[in-house]
Motif scaffolding. Sequence first.
Motif: not given
Length: 457
Positions: A4-18, A208-221
């Motif tokens: 479990x400790x080795x798991x990453x955020x990538x292993x979370x289905x909801x994070x991936x789909x988000x 496009x600006x809203x798309x940019x904001x969406x990309x920022x959220x991706x950047x955090x993840x």
Amino acid sequence: MSANLKQSIRDSKSARWFVLATVSFLMFTGYFFTDIMSPLQGALRDNFGWSNAEYGMFAGSYSFLNVFCLMLIFGGIILDKLGIRFTGTSFIGVMIAGAFFNYYAMTDTFNNGGLGYDFLNSFLTQYKPSLKLAILGYTLFGVGVEIAGITVSRILVKWFKGKELALAMGLEMATARGGMLLAFSGSRLMAGEEQIVSRPLAFGVLFLVIGFLAFFIHNMMDKKMDAEVADDTAAAAEEDEFKVSDIFLLFKNPGFIFIALLCVLFYSAVFPFSKFAPDLMVQKYMFNDNFAGSMVGLLPLGTIVLTPLFGAFLDNKGKGASVMVLGAILLIIVHSIFAFGPDQKAFAFIAMIVLGFAFSFVPAAMWPSIPKIVPESRLGSAYAMIFMIQNVGLMLFPMILGAVLDSSNQGNTGNLDYSNSMMLMVGCGVLALFFAFMLKAVDKKNGYGLDLPNIQK
Ligand SMILES: N[C@@H](Cc1c[nH]cn1)C(=O)NCC(=O)O
């Protein structure tokens, strides 16, 4: 240490789909802007005095820097060296800056002598300042959106490799095509009765600006994931790196050469065609101006549902090479209908729907075929090269189509005759068919397995 400790955020289905949702939305906004001007060719002729050849030059300018300055290659190298967040953020910035110039070029403020007008009016005076600034904007936009697209593919591999990668790629492409659909069906409505071209462009920039904001959220993840799996990503990035030496090896690979040629010919008969298709619907089939764009919207509409379905079929049953042959045959039939067929609306409907089928299953077969032809260590270089070759067609064909349209309608005061321009598209289909057969032949000889299912049982 527990698993479990080795798991990453990538292993979370909801994070991936988000993450998939954020980057798919970004590409939705990018594809929306790519085609925002396509239904406005008539308004550009009437309100801005652009000839068809000038409109074609504008449409082809999407690829000027991508081709002449090898921007997709540099984009690939920057992506390898500086990473997803830096590359994505920088090139989305370029995309928005370009889109803004494109918007500003079509405003009254600029055309009534606003900032930059006098300068752009001082050279190459045979071209209008609106055209010159729109070209500058669209060429920057083209660099940004193409590199953003390459970055998004890398993001999907990073989050979905070994998981639902094909499905994620199919859904991302379907969402992006939704942007294309909105552009074709909504652009004229947004321009209103008065056909104010800058209005849909303003929507486009805002999206496009809203798309940019969406990309920022991706950047955090992405940052969170990098902190968790730093070692894995470094290894994966090296695998995919673009290497100049790979280019020479790619061009020694007949499978790569034929699929690249098939790609440029197939996409040349679809994207540059779609830039002129709304006007073709008005001039040949007498569709109402507002409905003409929606007719072309049938093209992405079908693909939104069918591309993931065909993807699943090809994953399980195979027949990728045969599907590419069939796609080329459909191109020939469809463009022959546009070039030589009767001008009844039913023919336009049928041809658009059939082209929608080809546009659904050829990309579904083509993109996953490349890893079968090129070793994994050269995949990054192969995708960069193939997009670069594709951009040569996206640059040349709109310019040729527009020039042929003008030259074959000199002295014609009635509706424009598109026959010669469409014959060029038939030619693309014929050459695509030839290279699809060549691809099938080298597949048989070299055993790439293009007709085998993608999923090995
Ligand atoms: N490189 C893009 C080109 C493009 C043109 N308009 C929007 N995108 C591409 O090949 N996309 C793949 C696709 O099938 O949409």
